[in-house]
Design an enzyme around this catalytic site. Structure first.
Site, PDB file in Angstrom:
ATOM      1  N   ARG A  32     -11.510   9.434  13.196  1.00 45.07           N
ATOM      2  CA  ARG A  32     -11.666   8.745  11.575  1.00 45.07           C
ATOM      3  C   ARG A  32     -13.043   8.393  12.004  1.00 45.07           C
ATOM      4  O   ARG A  32     -13.275   8.011  10.444  1.00 45.07           O
ATOM      5  CB  ARG A  32     -10.646   7.669  12.086  1.00 45.07           C
ATOM      6  CG  ARG A  32      -9.066   8.224  11.939  1.00 45.07           C
ATOM      7  CD  ARG A  32      -8.626   7.032  12.242  1.00 45.07           C
ATOM      8  NE  ARG A  32      -6.973   7.010  11.750  1.00 45.07           N
ATOM      9  CZ  ARG A  32      -5.331   6.640  11.855  1.00 45.07           C
ATOM     10  NH1 ARG A  32      -5.712   6.168  12.656  1.00 45.07           N
ATOM     11  NH2 ARG A  32      -4.655   6.546  11.375  1.00 45.07           N
ATOM     12  N   PHE A  79       1.197  -1.077   0.496  1.00 48.87           N
ATOM     13  CA  PHE A  79      -0.099  -0.203   0.107  1.00 48.87           C
ATOM     14  C   PHE A  79       0.563   1.208   0.525  1.00 48.87           C
ATOM     15  O   PHE A  79       0.358   2.290  -0.244  1.00 48.87           O
ATOM     16  CB  PHE A  79      -1.104   0.172   0.959  1.00 48.87           C
ATOM     17  CG  PHE A  79      -0.916  -0.060   2.351  1.00 48.87           C
ATOM     18  CD1 PHE A  79      -0.316   1.212   3.388  1.00 48.87           C
ATOM     19  CD2 PHE A  79      -0.202  -0.958   3.271  1.00 48.87           C
ATOM     20  CE1 PHE A  79       0.736   1.021   4.121  1.00 48.87           C
ATOM     21  CE2 PHE A  79       0.485  -0.996   4.519  1.00 48.87           C
ATOM     22  CZ  PHE A  79       0.704   0.174   5.244  1.00 48.87           C
ATOM     23  N   THR A  98      -7.111   1.881  12.085  1.00 42.32           N
ATOM     24  CA  THR A  98      -6.743   2.732  10.945  1.00 42.32           C
ATOM     25  C   THR A  98      -7.939   2.987  10.174  1.00 42.32           C
ATOM     26  O   THR A  98      -7.913   3.788   9.098  1.00 42.32           O
ATOM     27  CB  THR A  98      -5.340   1.749  10.092  1.00 42.32           C
ATOM     28  OG1 THR A  98      -4.415   1.231  11.320  1.00 42.32           O
ATOM     29  CG2 THR A  98      -4.959   2.286   9.242  1.00 42.32           C
ATOM     30  N   ARG A 144      -3.931   8.092  19.686  1.00 42.98           N
ATOM     31  CA  ARG A 144      -4.452   7.157  18.387  1.00 42.98           C
ATOM     32  C   ARG A 144      -5.516   6.499  19.404  1.00 42.98           C
ATOM     33  O   ARG A 144      -6.877   6.218  18.025  1.00 42.98           O
ATOM     34  CB  ARG A 144      -3.563   6.597  18.932  1.00 42.98           C
ATOM     35  CG  ARG A 144      -1.847   6.015  18.388  1.00 42.98           C
ATOM     36  CD  ARG A 144      -1.031   5.243  18.679  1.00 42.98           C
ATOM     37  NE  ARG A 144      -1.360   4.496  17.210  1.00 42.98           N
ATOM     38  CZ  ARG A 144      -1.492   4.174  15.927  1.00 42.98           C
ATOM     39  NH1 ARG A 144      -0.674   4.445  15.735  1.00 42.98           N
ATOM     40  NH2 ARG A 144      -2.222   3.096  15.285  1.00 42.98           N
ATOM     41  N   ASN A 174      -7.651   8.068   5.788  1.00 42.59           N
ATOM     42  CA  ASN A 174      -8.299   8.050   7.562  1.00 42.59           C
ATOM     43  C   ASN A 174      -8.467   9.634   7.900  1.00 42.59           C
ATOM     44  O   ASN A 174      -8.249   8.985   9.396  1.00 42.59           O
ATOM     45  CB  ASN A 174      -7.687   6.625   7.397  1.00 42.59           C
ATOM     46  CG  ASN A 174      -6.753   6.771   7.568  1.00 42.59           C
ATOM     47  OD1 ASN A 174      -5.465   7.822   7.180  1.00 42.59           O
ATOM     48  ND2 ASN A 174      -5.746   5.729   8.528  1.00 42.59           N
ATOM     49  N   HIS A 206      -2.950  11.456  10.912  1.00 43.27           N
ATOM     50  CA  HIS A 206      -2.369  10.325  11.376  1.00 43.27           C
ATOM     51  C   HIS A 206      -1.902  10.745  13.341  1.00 43.27           C
ATOM     52  O   HIS A 206      -1.429  11.305  13.225  1.00 43.27           O
ATOM     53  CB  HIS A 206      -1.154  10.265  10.431  1.00 43.27           C
ATOM     54  CG  HIS A 206       0.550   9.702  10.959  1.00 43.27           C
ATOM     55  ND1 HIS A 206       0.978   8.593  10.963  1.00 43.27           N
ATOM     56  CD2 HIS A 206       1.640  10.600  12.022  1.00 43.27           C
ATOM     57  CE1 HIS A 206       2.459   8.433  11.186  1.00 43.27           C
ATOM     58  NE2 HIS A 206       2.622   9.542  11.763  1.00 43.27           N
TER      59      HIS A 206
HETATM   60  P1  ATP Z   1      -0.799   6.180  10.613  1.00 50.28           P
HETATM   61  O1  ATP Z   1       0.741   5.818  10.974  1.00 50.28           O
HETATM   62  O2  ATP Z   1      -1.049   7.100  10.021  1.00 50.28           O
HETATM   63  O3  ATP Z   1      -1.560   6.783  12.019  1.00 50.28           O
HETATM   64  P2  ATP Z   1      -1.392   3.735  11.963  1.00 50.28           P
HETATM   65  O4  ATP Z   1      -0.379   4.172  12.708  1.00 50.28           O
HETATM   66  O5  ATP Z   1      -3.109   3.246  12.123  1.00 50.28           O
HETATM   67  O6  ATP Z   1      -2.315   4.850  10.897  1.00 50.28           O
HETATM   68  P3  ATP Z   1      -0.025   1.754  10.197  1.00 50.28           P
HETATM   69  O7  ATP Z   1       0.165   0.325   9.812  1.00 50.28           O
HETATM   70  O8  ATP Z   1       0.874   2.610  10.421  1.00 50.28           O
HETATM   71  O9  ATP Z   1      -1.537   2.262  10.227  1.00 50.28           O
HETATM   72  O10 ATP Z   1      -0.573   2.984   7.799  1.00 50.28           O
HETATM   73  C1  ATP Z   1      -0.297   3.579   7.787  1.00 50.28           C
HETATM   74  C2  ATP Z   1      -0.979   4.305   7.124  1.00 50.28           C
HETATM   75  O11 ATP Z   1      -0.730   3.762   5.546  1.00 50.28           O
HETATM   76  C3  ATP Z   1      -2.713   3.921   7.306  1.00 50.28           C
HETATM   77  O12 ATP Z   1      -2.659   5.330   7.995  1.00 50.28           O
HETATM   78  C4  ATP Z   1      -3.679   4.188   6.903  1.00 50.28           C
HETATM   79  O13 ATP Z   1      -3.589   5.665   5.536  1.00 50.28           O
HETATM   80  C5  ATP Z   1      -2.383   3.328   5.322  1.00 50.28           C
HETATM   81  N1  ATP Z   1      -2.489   1.851   5.120  1.00 50.28           N
HETATM   82  C6  ATP Z   1      -3.059   1.110   5.541  1.00 50.28           C
HETATM   83  N2  ATP Z   1      -2.961  -0.023   5.529  1.00 50.28           N
HETATM   84  C7  ATP Z   1      -3.290   0.032   4.639  1.00 50.28           C
HETATM   85  C8  ATP Z   1      -3.267  -0.870   3.130  1.00 50.28           C
HETATM   86  N3  ATP Z   1      -4.152  -2.227   3.821  1.00 50.28           N
HETATM   87  N4  ATP Z   1      -4.352   0.126   1.992  1.00 50.28           N
HETATM   88  C9  ATP Z   1      -4.749   0.923   2.271  1.00 50.28           C
HETATM   89  N5  ATP Z   1      -3.675   1.450   2.698  1.00 50.28           N
HETATM   90  C10 ATP Z   1      -3.607   1.445   4.397  1.00 50.28           C
HETATM   91 MG    MG Z   2       0.974   4.157  12.229  1.00 46.91          MG
END
Ligand code: ATP
Ligand code: MG
Length: 135
Positions: A102, A57, A91, A85, A112, A115
């Site tokens: 969110r 992604f 997420t 968070r 979403n 961050h």
């Molecule tokens: P963030 O880092 O944005 O606060 P998070 O920690 O909840 O979010 P991460 O796993 O760090 O989630 O992923 C970073 C970002 O990548 C997510 O906020 C989302 O926008 C995007 N993302 C994550 N997984 C997917 C996926 N499967 N498909 C599309 N986008 C994704």
């Molecule tokens: Mg993250």
């Protein structure tokens, strides 16, 4: 006291939800110790999300994060990382609880709205990335 890095993502800025999100941040007791509106370059977005290098992604995420300006903030509060968070929700907005940012302002897992840093080490790194003048 603890600090975390928060970003109001391009979808929420474009939808003019930034003011409501900032109002909520203050209502929830965070202090905004740094705030800037920035247009990320592809290189900056790739550097910021280096932890996701190789994930399927990532190209979509970088395109999304560079599609328009973001508002980056360093937030301070006791237990700020977890508190932010919790306020954002999970997420995927579809899994987010009522009244989380969110749920209120996100559309799907890619778009979403916000961050947040996920741990003390990443919070320090992310704050320095955008606010080298802090601390
Ligand atoms: P963030 O880092 O944005 O606060 P998070 O920690 O909840 O979010 P991460 O796993 O760090 O989630 O992923 C970073 C970002 O990548 C997510 O906020 C989302 O926008 C995007 N993302 C994550 N997984 C997917 C996926 N499967 N498909 C599309 N986008 C994704
Ligand atoms: Mg993250």
């Amino acid at each position: 006291m603890e600090r975390t890095l928060a970003i109001i993502k391009p979808d929420a800025v474009r939808a003019k939800n930034a003011g409501k999100i900032i109002d909520r941040i203050e209502q929830e007791g965070f202090s905004i110790v740094g705030m800037r509106k920035v247009q990320l370059s592809t290189q900056q977005a790739e550097d910021f999300y280096a932890v996701h290098k190789g994930k399927p992604f990532l190209p979509e995420l970088v395109a999304f994060m560079t599609a328009g300006p973001v508002i980056v903030m360093a937030l301070e509060k006791p237990n700020a990382i977890q508190a932010w968070r919790d306020l954002m929700g999970p997420t995927n907005p579809a899994n987010a609880g009522a009244n989380t940012l969110r749920k209120l302002y996100g559309t799907d897992i890619g778009s979403n709205a916000t961050h947040g840093s996920d741990a003390p080490a990443t919070a320090a790194q992310e704050i320095t990335f955008f606010f080298p003048e802090l601390k």
